[in-house]
Design an enzyme around this catalytic site. Structure first.
Site, short mmCIF file in Angstrom:
data_model
loop_
_atom_site.label_atom_id
_atom_site.label_comp_id
_atom_site.label_asym_id
_atom_site.label_seq_id
_atom_site.Cartn_x
_atom_site.Cartn_y
_atom_site.Cartn_z
N LYS A 11 -10.77 -6.06 3.04
CA LYS A 11 -11.23 -5.22 4.14
C LYS A 11 -12.06 -4.03 3.65
O LYS A 11 -12.06 -3.67 2.49
CB LYS A 11 -10.04 -4.78 5.00
CG LYS A 11 -9.59 -5.95 5.89
CD LYS A 11 -8.49 -5.62 6.86
CE LYS A 11 -8.21 -6.88 7.71
NZ LYS A 11 -7.03 -6.72 8.56
N ARG A 22 -1.11 -11.29 4.67
CA ARG A 22 -2.23 -12.15 5.09
C ARG A 22 -3.36 -11.98 4.08
O ARG A 22 -3.80 -10.86 3.84
CB ARG A 22 -2.67 -11.73 6.49
CG ARG A 22 -3.75 -12.59 7.12
CD ARG A 22 -4.07 -12.06 8.52
NE ARG A 22 -5.08 -12.85 9.18
CZ ARG A 22 -6.39 -12.71 9.01
NH1 ARG A 22 -6.84 -11.82 8.16
NH2 ARG A 22 -7.23 -13.48 9.67
C1 7PJ Z 1 -5.92 -9.45 10.76
C2 7PJ Z 1 -5.76 -10.50 11.66
C3 7PJ Z 1 -4.80 -8.65 10.40
C4 7PJ Z 1 -3.51 -10.05 11.86
C5 7PJ Z 1 -7.83 -10.36 11.10
C6 7PJ Z 1 -9.90 -10.48 8.45
C7 7PJ Z 1 -10.20 -9.79 9.73
N1 7PJ Z 1 -4.57 -10.81 12.20
N2 7PJ Z 1 -6.97 -11.06 11.85
N3 7PJ Z 1 -3.62 -9.00 10.99
N4 7PJ Z 1 -7.23 -9.39 10.39
N5 7PJ Z 1 -2.31 -10.33 12.39
O1 7PJ Z 1 -9.97 -11.71 8.37
O2 7PJ Z 1 -9.63 -9.77 7.47
O3 7PJ Z 1 -4.84 -7.69 9.64
S1 7PJ Z 1 -9.52 -10.72 11.10
#
Ligand code: 7PJ
Length: 310
Positions: A250, A284
């Site tokens: 990020k 994640r």
């Molecule tokens: C997140 C997400 C996060 C959850 C994205 C990327 C941006 N879902 N979807 N948490 N970030 N739950 O792919 O880094 O931080 S999209």
């Protein structure tokens, strides 16, 4: 004070509140259609598959469904405990896509991966229509970056399907969220928001055991906001729900290091370690092989080796 008391007051390594003992074993268990997720003894790793032409990091790489499925299988082989599939980029300024378009992107990938892997699959969407079709196609978990706010049908769907749901904090909408994020107390406000959305979910009939919370790193947050949240993870990890943290690649890492998305691996791994010690239950990540190795070592320090004394 007696000798014994002085002795017992001496802290052991497990008494320091750095996440080393903030969780008892198996503190949460979530049952999905494809396996039980038991938290508290190791950190779960969620691998990301974005089926988009424009995601900030892997955009375009997996727009072909066959490639996305093959990459998803690769992520599981590399150590992912679950796979998150998304069909709409939520990077700041990305154009929204219709439910039809999103479905065309993600459904073949959910179907294909479901046949090939046994791990839980989450669908990264805030649209109930997309979530419903993905669940029918074999997805297990709804990952809603709007925490049930953008589509009034979502809470109803998650409750009726009795599936786990990730409630993520975001200030504003993806298109504008990075314009001028403002908080007087970012950690407190994120926690209050998550409590409120837990209430919305429960009210709709979602079972408490099926709710996962997420501070939404990078979603309507400045660098300082993200750092305060990552430092404050122990508070979020104590809310009574599994905590998911996504910091991988990020922009805040790019700001610290003056690095483009493809130069943010080490920074992402540092954030993953911080998340483990902050008490995150699920990390994640895009770089599954590297994150898995880092998390395994961090887990061994935090929890001990499986079966070993702590
Ligand atoms: C997140 C997400 C996060 C959850 C994205 C990327 C941006 N879902 N979807 N948490 N970030 N739950 O792919 O880094 O931080 S999209």
């Amino acid at each position: 004070m007696s000798e014994a008391k002085v002795h017992s007051a001496k802290p052991s390594a497990n008494d320091f509140d750095v996440g080393l003992q903030s969780l008892p074993a198996d503190d949460y268990v979530i049952k999905t259609r494809h396996g039980t997720m038991a938290f508290g003894r190791r950190t779960w790793l969620m691998g990301v598959i974005n089926v988009t032409p424009d995601s900030f990091y892997d955009g375009g790489k997996r727009f072909d469904p066959a490639k996305a499925v093959a990459d998803g299988i690769g992520l599981v082989e590399a150590g992912a405990d679950m796979i998150d599939i998304g069909g709409e980029s939520t990077r700041p300024g990305a154009p929204p896509v219709s439910a039809e378009e999103e479905l065309q992107r993600v459904l073949p990938v959910v179907q294909g991966l479901r046949r090939m892997v046994k791990v839980p699959i989450s669908i990264d969407t805030y649209k109930a229509r997309v979530a419903r079709a993905a669940l029918t196609a074999g997805a297990d978990i709804v990952n809603d970056i709007s925490a049930l706010r953008f589509d009034p049908e979502m809470a109803v769907l998650v409750a009726a399907e009795r599936v786990p749901v990730v409630l993520m904090h975001m200030q504003g909408k993806p298109q504008t969220m990075q314009a001028e994020p403002r908080y007087s107390n970012v950690l407190g406000e994120v926690q209050d928001f998550l409590e409120a959305q837990i209430g919305v979910a429960l009210e709709a009939g979602v079972e408490r055991e099926n709710i996962i919370v997420d501070p939404g790193i990078g979603f309507g947050k400045t660098l300082d906001h993200n750092l305060i949240l990552l430092r404050g993870l122990p508070a979020l990890a104590s809310m009574g729900h599994p905590l998911l943290v996504g910091a991988s690649r990020k922009a805040f890492i790019g700001k610290i290091l003056d690095a483009k998305p493809d130069e943010r691996l080490e920074g992402s791994l540092a954030a993953a370690v911080a998340a483990v010690f902050g008490g995150a239950h699920i990390i994640r990540a895009h770089d599954v092989k590297e994150t898995c190795r880092v998390v395994r070592v961090a887990d061994a320090i935090r929890f001990g080796m499986p079966g070993a004394p702590r």
